[in-house]
Scaffold this motif. Structure first.
Motif, PDB file in Angstrom:
ATOM      1  N   ASN A  35       9.016  30.801 -14.178  1.00 31.92           N
ATOM      2  CA  ASN A  35       9.191  29.683 -15.111  1.00 31.92           C
ATOM      3  C   ASN A  35      10.333  28.739 -14.747  1.00 31.92           C
ATOM      4  O   ASN A  35      10.133  27.516 -14.764  1.00 31.92           O
ATOM      5  N   PRO A  36      11.546  29.208 -14.417  1.00 34.68           N
ATOM      6  CA  PRO A  36      12.605  28.254 -14.051  1.00 34.68           C
ATOM      7  C   PRO A  36      12.260  27.432 -12.807  1.00 34.68           C
ATOM      8  O   PRO A  36      12.529  26.236 -12.752  1.00 34.68           O
ATOM      9  N   LYS A  37      11.630  28.082 -11.831  1.00 33.10           N
ATOM     10  CA  LYS A  37      11.219  27.360 -10.614  1.00 33.10           C
ATOM     11  C   LYS A  37      10.171  26.310 -10.957  1.00 33.10           C
ATOM     12  O   LYS A  37      10.200  25.188 -10.443  1.00 33.10           O
ATOM     13  N   TYR A  38       9.241  26.670 -11.845  1.00 32.03           N
ATOM     14  CA  TYR A  38       8.208  25.736 -12.273  1.00 32.03           C
ATOM     15  C   TYR A  38       8.835  24.517 -12.956  1.00 32.03           C
ATOM     16  O   TYR A  38       8.477  23.375 -12.661  1.00 32.03           O
ATOM     17  N   LYS A  39       9.793  24.755 -13.844  1.00 32.27           N
ATOM     18  CA  LYS A  39      10.462  23.645 -14.537  1.00 32.27           C
ATOM     19  C   LYS A  39      11.218  22.758 -13.552  1.00 32.27           C
ATOM     20  O   LYS A  39      11.171  21.524 -13.644  1.00 32.27           O
ATOM     21  N   GLU A  40      11.902  23.378 -12.607  1.00 34.31           N
ATOM     22  CA  GLU A  40      12.655  22.611 -11.606  1.00 34.31           C
ATOM     23  C   GLU A  40      11.714  21.761 -10.754  1.00 34.31           C
ATOM     24  O   GLU A  40      11.977  20.573 -10.520  1.00 34.31           O
ATOM     25  N   ASP A  41      10.614  22.351 -10.308  1.00 30.03           N
ATOM     26  CA  ASP A  41       9.651  21.607  -9.494  1.00 30.03           C
ATOM     27  C   ASP A  41       9.021  20.471 -10.285  1.00 30.03           C
ATOM     28  O   ASP A  41       8.819  19.377  -9.759  1.00 30.03           O
ATOM     29  N   MET A  42       8.703  20.728 -11.548  1.00 26.97           N
ATOM     30  CA  MET A  42       8.089  19.682 -12.359  1.00 26.97           C
ATOM     31  C   MET A  42       9.074  18.544 -12.628  1.00 26.97           C
ATOM     32  O   MET A  42       8.675  17.377 -12.654  1.00 26.97           O
ATOM     33  N   CYS A  43      10.351  18.851 -12.809  1.00 29.30           N
ATOM     34  CA  CYS A  43      11.360  17.787 -12.986  1.00 29.30           C
ATOM     35  C   CYS A  43      11.465  16.944 -11.722  1.00 29.30           C
ATOM     36  O   CYS A  43      11.545  15.711 -11.795  1.00 29.30           O
ATOM     37  N   PHE A  44      11.434  17.611 -10.562  1.00 31.71           N
ATOM     38  CA  PHE A  44      11.503  16.886  -9.290  1.00 31.71           C
ATOM     39  C   PHE A  44      10.298  15.969  -9.128  1.00 31.71           C
ATOM     40  O   PHE A  44      10.432  14.791  -8.770  1.00 31.71           O
ATOM     41  N   VAL A  45       9.110  16.493  -9.401  1.00 32.87           N
ATOM     42  CA  VAL A  45       7.891  15.689  -9.264  1.00 32.87           C
ATOM     43  C   VAL A  45       7.872  14.578 -10.298  1.00 32.87           C
ATOM     44  O   VAL A  45       7.430  13.458 -10.002  1.00 32.87           O
ATOM     45  N   PHE A  46       8.370  14.833 -11.504  1.00 31.96           N
ATOM     46  CA  PHE A  46       8.440  13.795 -12.523  1.00 31.96           C
ATOM     47  C   PHE A  46       9.330  12.650 -12.061  1.00 31.96           C
ATOM     48  O   PHE A  46       8.965  11.475 -12.194  1.00 31.96           O
ATOM     49  N   MET A  61       0.815  -1.197   0.000  1.00 22.63           N
ATOM     50  CA  MET A  61       0.000   0.000   0.000  1.00 22.63           C
ATOM     51  C   MET A  61       0.858   1.260   0.000  1.00 22.63           C
ATOM     52  O   MET A  61       0.416   2.303  -0.449  1.00 22.63           O
ATOM     53  N   GLN A  62       2.071   1.155   0.499  1.00 18.50           N
ATOM     54  CA  GLN A  62       2.941   2.320   0.541  1.00 18.50           C
ATOM     55  C   GLN A  62       3.275   2.784  -0.877  1.00 18.50           C
ATOM     56  O   GLN A  62       3.435   3.972  -1.121  1.00 18.50           O
ATOM     57  N   VAL A  63       3.325   1.868  -1.811  1.00 18.62           N
ATOM     58  CA  VAL A  63       3.620   2.204  -3.199  1.00 18.62           C
ATOM     59  C   VAL A  63       2.537   3.118  -3.756  1.00 18.62           C
ATOM     60  O   VAL A  63       2.807   4.132  -4.389  1.00 18.62           O
ATOM     61  N   PHE A  64       1.280   2.759  -3.487  1.00 21.51           N
ATOM     62  CA  PHE A  64       0.175   3.570  -3.983  1.00 21.51           C
ATOM     63  C   PHE A  64       0.158   4.934  -3.308  1.00 21.51           C
ATOM     64  O   PHE A  64      -0.159   5.942  -3.931  1.00 21.51           O
ATOM     65  N   TYR A  65       0.502   4.973  -2.041  1.00 19.57           N
ATOM     66  CA  TYR A  65       0.539   6.242  -1.313  1.00 19.57           C
ATOM     67  C   TYR A  65       1.594   7.175  -1.898  1.00 19.57           C
ATOM     68  O   TYR A  65       1.351   8.365  -2.074  1.00 19.57           O
ATOM     69  N   LEU A  66       2.769   6.616  -2.258  1.00 22.89           N
ATOM     70  CA  LEU A  66       3.811   7.432  -2.886  1.00 22.89           C
ATOM     71  C   LEU A  66       3.364   7.965  -4.233  1.00 22.89           C
ATOM     72  O   LEU A  66       3.632   9.116  -4.583  1.00 22.89           O
ATOM     73  N   LEU A  67       2.657   7.144  -4.988  1.00 25.26           N
ATOM     74  CA  LEU A  67       2.161   7.561  -6.285  1.00 25.26           C
ATOM     75  C   LEU A  67       1.141   8.690  -6.143  1.00 25.26           C
ATOM     76  O   LEU A  67       1.175   9.670  -6.885  1.00 25.26           O
ATOM     77  N   ILE A  68       0.260   8.570  -5.161  1.00 23.64           N
ATOM     78  CA  ILE A  68      -0.740   9.622  -4.918  1.00 23.64           C
ATOM     79  C   ILE A  68      -0.055  10.914  -4.501  1.00 23.64           C
ATOM     80  O   ILE A  68      -0.410  11.999  -4.963  1.00 23.64           O
ATOM     81  N   LEU A  69       0.951  10.832  -3.638  1.00 28.18           N
ATOM     82  CA  LEU A  69       1.670  12.035  -3.224  1.00 28.18           C
ATOM     83  C   LEU A  69       2.383  12.691  -4.389  1.00 28.18           C
ATOM     84  O   LEU A  69       2.425  13.919  -4.491  1.00 28.18           O
ATOM     85  N   ALA A  70       2.932  11.886  -5.284  1.00 31.64           N
ATOM     86  CA  ALA A  70       3.630  12.446  -6.442  1.00 31.64           C
ATOM     87  C   ALA A  70       2.655  13.197  -7.334  1.00 31.64           C
ATOM     88  O   ALA A  70       2.929  14.312  -7.775  1.00 31.64           O
ATOM     89  N   TYR A  71       1.483  12.613  -7.580  1.00 22.40           N
ATOM     90  CA  TYR A  71       0.493  13.291  -8.406  1.00 22.40           C
ATOM     91  C   TYR A  71      -0.045  14.532  -7.712  1.00 22.40           C
ATOM     92  O   TYR A  71      -0.343  15.532  -8.354  1.00 22.40           O
ATOM     93  N   LYS A  72      -0.167  14.481  -6.401  1.00 21.30           N
ATOM     94  CA  LYS A  72      -0.614  15.653  -5.648  1.00 21.30           C
ATOM     95  C   LYS A  72       0.386  16.794  -5.812  1.00 21.30           C
ATOM     96  O   LYS A  72      -0.003  17.946  -5.960  1.00 21.30           O
ATOM     97  N   GLY A  73       1.665  16.483  -5.836  1.00 15.05           N
ATOM     98  CA  GLY A  73       2.691  17.503  -6.054  1.00 15.05           C
ATOM     99  C   GLY A  73       2.567  18.139  -7.428  1.00 15.05           C
ATOM    100  O   GLY A  73       2.729  19.344  -7.580  1.00 15.05           O
TER     101      GLY A  73
END
Length: 142
Positions: free
Chosen positions: A97-108, A1-13
């Motif tokens: 924009n640079p912060k957005y790209k950095e955050d999106m790379c991290f979440v990806f 279940m922890q796997v699904f929780y990590l996936l949900i947190l990633a999408y929430k980010g």
């Protein structure tokens, strides 16, 4: 279940970053609309002032010309203020924009890691399920 929780947190980010970017974008659109409205009001006031200023217009007295001059000056200031707000909002979104790209790379990367863990979990689960269903082991015993 922890796997699904990590996936949900990633999408929430992803959604958190995305919604903040949309919020900043709508601020830019709001400033743009205000600037366009101020420009239209200024153009209209300028036209009225020029019409009243023409010597062929006998209905325009000094008081009306003074009121139109004040209105033209006020709309000019409003237009300049709206233009400055619009330019500031464009700078803000450009700086974000640079912060957005950095955050999106991290979440990806976080999503990719969660997806890898989910895939490994399913592989282990199905392999153990297949081992349980393997009747070859049981038929050799009996």
């Amino acid at each position: 279940m922890q796997v699904f929780y990590l996936l949900i947190l990633a999408y929430k980010g992803v959604f958190t970053i995305y919604y903040f970017f949309i919020y900043v974008f709508f601020i830019v659109l709001k400033c743009k609309k205000a600037y366009i409205a101020a420009c239209k009001a200024h153009d209209q006031a300028e036209k009225l002032y020029n019409d009243a200023k023409v010597a062929e217009n006998p209905l325009a007295n000094e008081e009306q010309v003074k009121k139109l001059t004040d209105k033209r000056d006020k709309t000019n200031l409003d237009m300049l203020l709206a233009q400055e707000n619009y330019k500031e909002s464009l700078r803000d979104i450009s700086n974000y924009n640079p912060k957005y790209k950095e955050d999106m790379c991290f979440v990806f990367d976080k999503c990719q890691k969660a997806e890898r863990e989910r895939r490994e979990f399913f592989k282990r689960s199905f392999l153990s399920f297949c081992e349980v269903l393997n009747f070859g082991k049981f038929s050799d015993r009996y």
